[in-house]
Each structure stands twice: as C-alpha cells, then as structure tokens.
Design an enzyme around this catalytic site. Structure first.
Site, PDB file in Angstrom:
ATOM      1  N   SER A 195       0.849  -1.188   0.000  1.00  0.00           N
ATOM      2  CA  SER A 195       0.000   0.000   0.000  1.00  0.00           C
ATOM      3  C   SER A 195       0.879   1.229   0.000  1.00  0.00           C
ATOM      4  O   SER A 195       2.040   1.185   0.462  1.00  0.00           O
ATOM      5  CB  SER A 195      -0.887   0.012   1.248  1.00  0.00           C
ATOM      6  N   TYR A 229       0.268  -0.189  10.742  1.00  0.00           N
ATOM      7  CA  TYR A 229      -0.136  -0.525   9.386  1.00  0.00           C
ATOM      8  C   TYR A 229       0.980  -0.209   8.392  1.00  0.00           C
ATOM      9  O   TYR A 229       1.341  -1.041   7.549  1.00  0.00           O
ATOM     10  CB  TYR A 229      -1.402   0.242   9.013  1.00  0.00           C
TER      11      TYR A 229
END
Length: 326
Positions: free
Chosen positions: A162, A188
């Site tokens: 990501s 994350y």
C-alpha cells in the site's frame, strides 16, 4: 542482476481496469492461490483469474461466507475455498501441507488479505496483529508453499502492499510495540513496508529457481479493509463527495475496485515483467522512487532497501522457524 525500480514501457496506466490488463491472458491449466480472494480487490482478482482459465484456491477464515460471496462467479466450479487464518501458524501450516501434498504446481500466489488500522492485539507469540497477519502470515504461507511454487517453473508471488508504507519503515528495535505507544497507522505502515521488503527478499532467493516476487499499491478503494475506521476517519481521507459517494480520480489514486485490482493482476500475468522481479509497482507499472515534493506517488527508499529486506528475512526466519532453500 536486480530489476531497476523505474517505470517501463506499458500500454496501461492508473485508469486501466482488470479486464483491460487481462485481455488476451490465458491461464488454462494453471493453479493460483489468492488470499482474501472472496472480497474487495481479492474477489475481482479471483473473478479475472478464473475467466482467464485458471483454477483458484481461495483461503478464508470463514469458508462458508467465502463460498456465498463466490457462488455467482462464472467458472465458480474452478474455485476451491479452503480454511486458513493467517494469524494462526498451525492453520497456515495445515493449509500449505495440503496444497503441496496434492502435487499440483502453484503458478501464482497473490497475497491480498490483510488488516488495516486495527486496535492493538497480538498473535499467540505476542507479535502485533497487523505485522503478524499482513507479513508473518504470508511469509509462513509462501515458505510452506515453496515446493509447489518451484515446481511451476515460472511462478510469481504478489504481495499487496500500500502507499501506506510511506507512513513508517520497520522499527526493528520494537516491531511489536512493546516499549513504544501503539499507533495503529504506524503499525499498518510498518506492515506494508514489510510486504515490499518481503518481495525483495523472496525474489533474491527465488529468481534462480523460477520464482519471482513483486509488491504493489492498488490505489485508494473503499472496501472491507476499512472496517476498523470510523466515519470521521474515512471522511478525513477526502475520498467521499458531498453525497457520501466515493470520489473517483484514478490518477490521484482514487479508483474503482476494477481499477484497483488491475495492478496486482498486471504483476501476476504481464509478459512485460518476464525476467523481472523484486520491485514495487503501482498504476500497472513499476513505480518510481518517491519524491515527497512531487506528491504521494512512488515507493519510499526504506521499502526498496535490499539490506533492510535481508534484515527482515532473517528476523522472519527466526520468528517463524521457516525459510526457503537457496
């Protein structure tokens, strides 16, 4: 020789769809495994792989829910849903042993499942859950499937990272937030950096045996991945219009699910990547290095560092007791 982290000539771009990328691709007789293949980007990925002739195994924590989601797909008889929970080592091991024991080579492993910005929790070994699921679970899975990947004679392992990797590199001194305060976004970002570094480490070990690794940013897409976010947090990303519908601007990263799945499928099937590997991709191309002054596109230096990739591999090997033969 490593593949340069620089864009190449490709007819595709940020607005390209999964259907466009897969036009003319024939996967008849090949076996693919797509974690998270029953929802969001994974579901679209599964649909297009099956349409291209592949047989697809979809691992899922809740197999019945996955079967319901996949039931209406054309070619659903070539989709095999099996139980797998990435955060539980025994579950990953059992899944991998079964696949390898069946003897069919695995041509594509697309590691699409993941969690984002979740509350602090830990796996059975005490590892922070985002790192444990997004990285360690897929590391275990890839190592467990290694004989089947090598047997394909030209496999690709795709790690869905990501642009969130730009939030944080890996804090090797405290990956699990044992001493620093837990920040769900830092956790994350760290796990997404790990996805990119894993592709580098895997490619270095696999390229001489026909296994190539890639990582990618799919785009900003509203899927179940955001289930831990509040309405206020989603609004802060500026992805919704005044009516509450998702804004679409693929060149700014705001994509449909079909556009979001395109880069992963391009990494998995494009002839333009034959002989290449270990690179981070976006918008159906190899990404350029990130330049903060030019915007958010590109890949951060800490996610393309071969030394950091080796450090992560050594740590993953130590924590899981698994590796791949070189």
């Amino acid at each position: 020789m490593s593949t340069p982290q620089q864009p190449i000539a490709t007819p595709f771009n940020a607005a390209s769809t999964a259907a466009e990328v897969m036009a003319g691709i024939d996967l008849t007789g090949q076996l693919a495994i797509v974690t998270g293949g029953h929802s969001g980007l994974g579901l679209v990925t599964t649909q297009h792989l099956v349409a291209a002739g592949a047989r697809v195994i979809v691992p899922a924590r809740d197999p019945q829910r996955a079967r319901v989601a996949l039931a209406g797909i054309a070619g659903a008889d070539r989709i095999d849903v099996r139980e797998l929970d990435l955060i539980h080592p025994d579950s990953v091991s059992a899944f991998s042993r079964r696949v390898v024991g069946e003897g069919q080579p695995v041509a594509l492993l697309i590691n699409c499942a993941g969690v984002m910005a979740s509350p602090l929790s830990r796996d059975v070994d005490g590892h922070e859950s985002q790192f444990a699921t997004n990285h360690l679970g897929h590391y275990r899975l890839t190592c467990g499937l290694w004989p089947a990947l090598v047997a394909a004679g030209g496999a690709r392992v795709i790690s869905v990272s990501s642009r969130g990797h730009q939030i944080a590199g890996i804090d090797f001194d405290d990956i699990d937030f044992q001493r620093r305060p837990y920040d769900k976004w830092v956790g994350y970002g760290q796990s997404k950096t790990a996805n990119a570094l894993f592709a580098i480490g895997l490619d270095a070990r696999g390229k001489d045996r026909g296994v190539r690794g890639f990582s990618l940013h799919p785009g900003q897409i509203l899927t179940d991945l955001g289930r831990h976010l509040s309405a206020e947090e989603i609004a802060a990303f500026d992805v919704l219009d005044e009516q509450g519908n998702q804004r679409l601007d693929p060149h700014a990263g705001l994509k449909t699910v079909e556009q979001g799945a395109a880069t992963g499928l391009w990494c998995a099937t494009s002839p333009a990547l034959d002989g290449k590997g270990g690179v981070y991709c976006e918008d159906c191309n190899i990404a350029a290095p990130h330049d903060a002054e030019a915007g958010r596109a590109g890949v951060a230096r800490w996610a393309t560092d071969a030394e950091l990739a080796e450090r992560l591999w050594a740590l993953s090997e130590q924590w899981t007791g698994l590796t791949v033969p070189v």
